[in-house]
Design a protein around this motif. Structure first.
Motif, mmCIF file in Angstrom:
data_model
loop_
_atom_site.group_PDB
_atom_site.id
_atom_site.type_symbol
_atom_site.label_atom_id
_atom_site.label_comp_id
_atom_site.label_asym_id
_atom_site.label_seq_id
_atom_site.Cartn_x
_atom_site.Cartn_y
_atom_site.Cartn_z
ATOM 1 N N UNK A 46 0.858 -1.188 0.000
ATOM 2 C CA UNK A 46 0.000 0.000 0.000
ATOM 3 C C UNK A 46 0.897 1.242 0.000
ATOM 4 N N UNK A 47 1.470 1.601 -1.135
ATOM 5 C CA UNK A 47 2.438 2.704 -1.145
ATOM 6 C C UNK A 47 1.863 4.064 -0.764
ATOM 7 N N UNK A 48 0.547 4.209 -0.742
ATOM 8 C CA UNK A 48 -0.049 5.468 -0.313
ATOM 9 C C UNK A 48 -0.150 5.559 1.214
ATOM 10 N N UNK A 75 6.428 12.106 9.250
ATOM 11 C CA UNK A 75 5.118 12.268 8.611
ATOM 12 C C UNK A 75 5.219 13.243 7.439
ATOM 13 N N UNK A 76 5.910 14.365 7.636
ATOM 14 C CA UNK A 76 6.072 15.347 6.562
ATOM 15 C C UNK A 76 6.780 14.768 5.349
ATOM 16 N N UNK A 82 4.025 11.183 -1.264
ATOM 17 C CA UNK A 82 2.746 10.706 -1.770
ATOM 18 C C UNK A 82 1.886 9.908 -0.820
ATOM 19 N N UNK A 83 2.292 9.763 0.427
ATOM 20 C CA UNK A 83 1.469 9.018 1.385
ATOM 21 C C UNK A 83 0.342 9.917 1.911
ATOM 22 N N UNK A 127 -3.425 7.203 11.099
ATOM 23 C CA UNK A 127 -3.678 8.647 11.044
ATOM 24 C C UNK A 127 -3.688 9.086 9.592
ATOM 25 N N UNK A 128 -4.630 9.963 9.259
ATOM 26 C CA UNK A 128 -4.611 10.595 7.947
ATOM 27 C C UNK A 128 -3.595 11.725 7.956
ATOM 28 N N UNK A 129 -2.972 11.957 6.811
ATOM 29 C CA UNK A 129 -1.999 13.040 6.676
ATOM 30 C C UNK A 129 -2.665 14.174 5.913
ATOM 31 N N UNK A 130 -2.823 15.319 6.560
ATOM 32 C CA UNK A 130 -3.416 16.481 5.912
ATOM 33 C C UNK A 130 -2.547 16.917 4.735
ATOM 34 N N UNK A 131 -3.189 17.370 3.692
ATOM 35 C CA UNK A 131 -2.456 17.856 2.522
ATOM 36 C C UNK A 131 -1.786 19.176 2.892
ATOM 37 N N UNK A 132 -0.497 19.277 2.550
ATOM 38 C CA UNK A 132 0.267 20.489 2.891
ATOM 39 C C UNK A 132 -0.142 21.660 2.034
#
Length: 132
Positions: A46-48, A75-76, A82-83, A127-132
């Motif tokens: 699951x590369x995302x 995380x950053x 692309x995660x 955890x979801x990663x918010x889009x920067x």
């Protein structure tokens, strides 16, 4: 594989680096002493989804924000590659560590898995990663 053998450990780490991107971060103060680590990389199947592992801070350095800094940086970097979310495994019996991750937006899924090397139970956190 016997991880006590330096050559075997070096080969395993080398294999990790052949599957980029890998982010191995180390915290060192001006003294040059290694006080913290974290490893982040996209999951193979699951590369995302970024996998966070090996977050550790020396006991004498805990409570100074080093763990949070390392986790945020990992995380950053995963988000930049692309995660869109992350996953980690946390010792099932460490309530203090669970609180540390929960305060930083991670949630336990309710899943318990065995740590492959030791057979110890681990809780799955995501955890979801918010889009920067």
């Amino acid at each position: 594989m016997d991880l006590a053998e330096p050559a075997a450990l070096a080969a395993e780490i080398g294999e990790l680096y052949r599957r980029p991107p890998v982010h191995l971060l180390l915290a060192r103060p001006a003294t040059g002493e290694l006080v913290g680590t974290v490893l982040g990389k996209p999951r193979r199947q699951q590369p995302q989804v970024g996998q966070i592992s090996l977050l550790a801070v020396a006991p004498s350095w805990q409570g100074r924000g080093i763990g949070s800094m390392l986790l945020d940086e990992a995380v950053g970097r995963l988000r930049a590659t692309g995660c869109s979310s992350g996953r980690m495994y946390v010792r099932a019996d460490d309530a203090g560590l669970h609180r540390f991750y929960e305060k930083r937006g991670w949630s336990a899924t309710g899943e318990i898995e065995e740590e492959p090397a030791t057979g110890q139970p681990e809780r799955v956190f995501v955890r979801g990663f918010a889009v920067a």
